[in-house]
Scaffold this active site. Sequence first.
Site, PDB file in Angstrom:
ATOM      1  NE  ARG A   1     -69.619  80.367 -41.555  1.00  0.00           N
ATOM      2  CZ  ARG A   1     -68.378  79.885 -41.636  1.00  0.00           C
ATOM      3  NH1 ARG A   1     -67.584  79.960 -40.588  1.00  0.00           N
ATOM      4  NH2 ARG A   1     -67.937  79.335 -42.755  1.00  0.00           N
TER       5      ARG A   1
ATOM      6  CG  HIS B   1     -66.310  82.510 -44.171  1.00  0.00           C
ATOM      7  ND1 HIS B   1     -65.728  82.813 -42.963  1.00  0.00           N
ATOM      8  CD2 HIS B   1     -67.654  82.549 -43.952  1.00  0.00           C
ATOM      9  CE1 HIS B   1     -66.677  83.018 -42.058  1.00  0.00           C
ATOM     10  NE2 HIS B   1     -67.854  82.869 -42.638  1.00  0.00           N
TER      11      HIS B   1
ATOM     12  CG  ASN C   1     -64.655  85.104 -40.056  1.00  0.00           C
ATOM     13  OD1 ASN C   1     -63.966  84.696 -41.000  1.00  0.00           O
ATOM     14  ND2 ASN C   1     -65.011  84.300 -39.060  1.00  0.00           N
ATOM     15  CG  HIS C   2     -60.726  84.091 -37.851  1.00  0.00           C
ATOM     16  ND1 HIS C   2     -60.530  83.563 -36.587  1.00  0.00           N
ATOM     17  CD2 HIS C   2     -61.646  83.285 -38.442  1.00  0.00           C
ATOM     18  CE1 HIS C   2     -61.280  82.493 -36.424  1.00  0.00           C
ATOM     19  NE2 HIS C   2     -61.969  82.302 -37.540  1.00  0.00           N
TER      20      HIS C   2
ATOM     21  CG  ASP D   1     -60.066  81.146 -44.801  1.00  0.00           C
ATOM     22  OD1 ASP D   1     -60.471  81.635 -45.860  1.00  0.00           O
ATOM     23  OD2 ASP D   1     -60.778  81.029 -43.790  1.00  0.00           O
TER      24      ASP D   1
ATOM     25  CG  HIS E   1     -57.283  80.182 -40.415  1.00  0.00           C
ATOM     26  ND1 HIS E   1     -57.745  81.089 -39.476  1.00  0.00           N
ATOM     27  CD2 HIS E   1     -58.364  79.890 -41.195  1.00  0.00           C
ATOM     28  CE1 HIS E   1     -59.024  81.334 -39.673  1.00  0.00           C
ATOM     29  NE2 HIS E   1     -59.435  80.619 -40.723  1.00  0.00           N
TER      30      HIS E   1
ATOM     31  CG  HIS F   1     -63.265  86.135 -45.388  1.00  0.00           C
ATOM     32  ND1 HIS F   1     -62.188  85.303 -45.595  1.00  0.00           N
ATOM     33  CD2 HIS F   1     -63.908  85.637 -44.298  1.00  0.00           C
ATOM     34  CE1 HIS F   1     -62.167  84.364 -44.666  1.00  0.00           C
ATOM     35  NE2 HIS F   1     -63.204  84.539 -43.868  1.00  0.00           N
TER      36      HIS F   1
ATOM     37  CG  ASP G   1     -57.673  84.236 -34.809  1.00  0.00           C
ATOM     38  OD1 ASP G   1     -56.878  84.575 -33.916  1.00  0.00           O
ATOM     39  OD2 ASP G   1     -58.740  84.837 -35.032  1.00  0.00           O
ATOM     40  NE  ARG G   2     -60.443  78.089 -36.659  1.00  0.00           N
ATOM     41  CZ  ARG G   2     -61.296  77.630 -35.754  1.00  0.00           C
ATOM     42  NH1 ARG G   2     -60.861  76.815 -34.819  1.00  0.00           N
ATOM     43  NH2 ARG G   2     -62.562  77.982 -35.767  1.00  0.00           N
TER      44      ARG G   2
ATOM     45  CG  ASP H   1     -60.603  84.027 -41.806  1.00  0.00           C
ATOM     46  OD1 ASP H   1     -60.924  85.189 -41.478  1.00  0.00           O
ATOM     47  OD2 ASP H   1     -61.353  83.055 -41.641  1.00  0.00           O
TER      48      ASP H   1
END
Length: 289
Positions: free
Chosen positions: A191, A218, A92-93, A31, A33, A141, A63-64, A60
């Site tokens: 989750r 992840h 997943n993002h 990730d 991010h 992932h 995001d964030r 990923d």
Amino acid sequence: IILQTRKYFLEQASLVDVEIPKGHKLTICGDVHGQFYDFNNIFKLNGRPSETHAYLFNGDFVDRGSFSLEIILTLFAYKLLYPTGMYLTRGNHETDDMNKVYGFEDEVKAKFSETMFKMFSETFATLPLAHLVQKKIFVVHGGLSSRDDVTLEEIRNIDRITKGQPGQGGLMSELLWADPQFLPGRSPSARGVGQKFGPDVTENFCKMNDIDMIIRSHEVKQQGYQVEHNGRCVTIFSAPNYCDSVGNKGAYINVTPETEKGYKLDYVQFDAVEHPKTQPYSNRFRGGF
């Protein structure tokens, strides 16, 4: 860039084979991010993608962090420049529901437009779900399924294009969301999506599919990576000081060909670098890393 990338991935299987020729190198990253300055630092420390040095970013990308757009456009541009020098796994993002909550949708709309976000959404739906490196390393992932009979060929033939969004259950969703656990067997995930899988599940999957190990991402790890399940399951996370608050290291794995085993793994840790302080497009720091 976006449309050409989408056209390329439309022609790829859901599981992509990656071979490392003699004298070449593959770097696997987890990730990132939206942490564009840490992302660039990987290339500064380890070299940029080229015809002899490939990268596999394991989901990923967005995001964030506040610079997701810059990261994803850089990755897509490298993919077009070196098709066998850049591999991208869907995380997943890279999904609509996560992008709406964790910042990427708002970022793209602020910097460009709603139409641009829809183009990204349609392109994310074409990203491969996993890679098989040197015929022996399964890179995904999240992790493994709730079923014991999943084969690499079943994953390769997932109709991800028609499905589009992974949803809350089923094999495609589990590949993006699952996590390893210390205890044998499986258990529900905190989750709320996917499940946890134990060392026996990993062992069975590896033996059934004649592979050595799984590399997944992840989850933030304090040292940037973690080796579990008797060495058969490795988590790699490449966003140091995640969300400017966790204080973790980042890491990546350099994979080089080796005659005896077929590959050699070298783990490299790195620290966060300074970056401009900007207002994040999402300040929702929730548990679903």
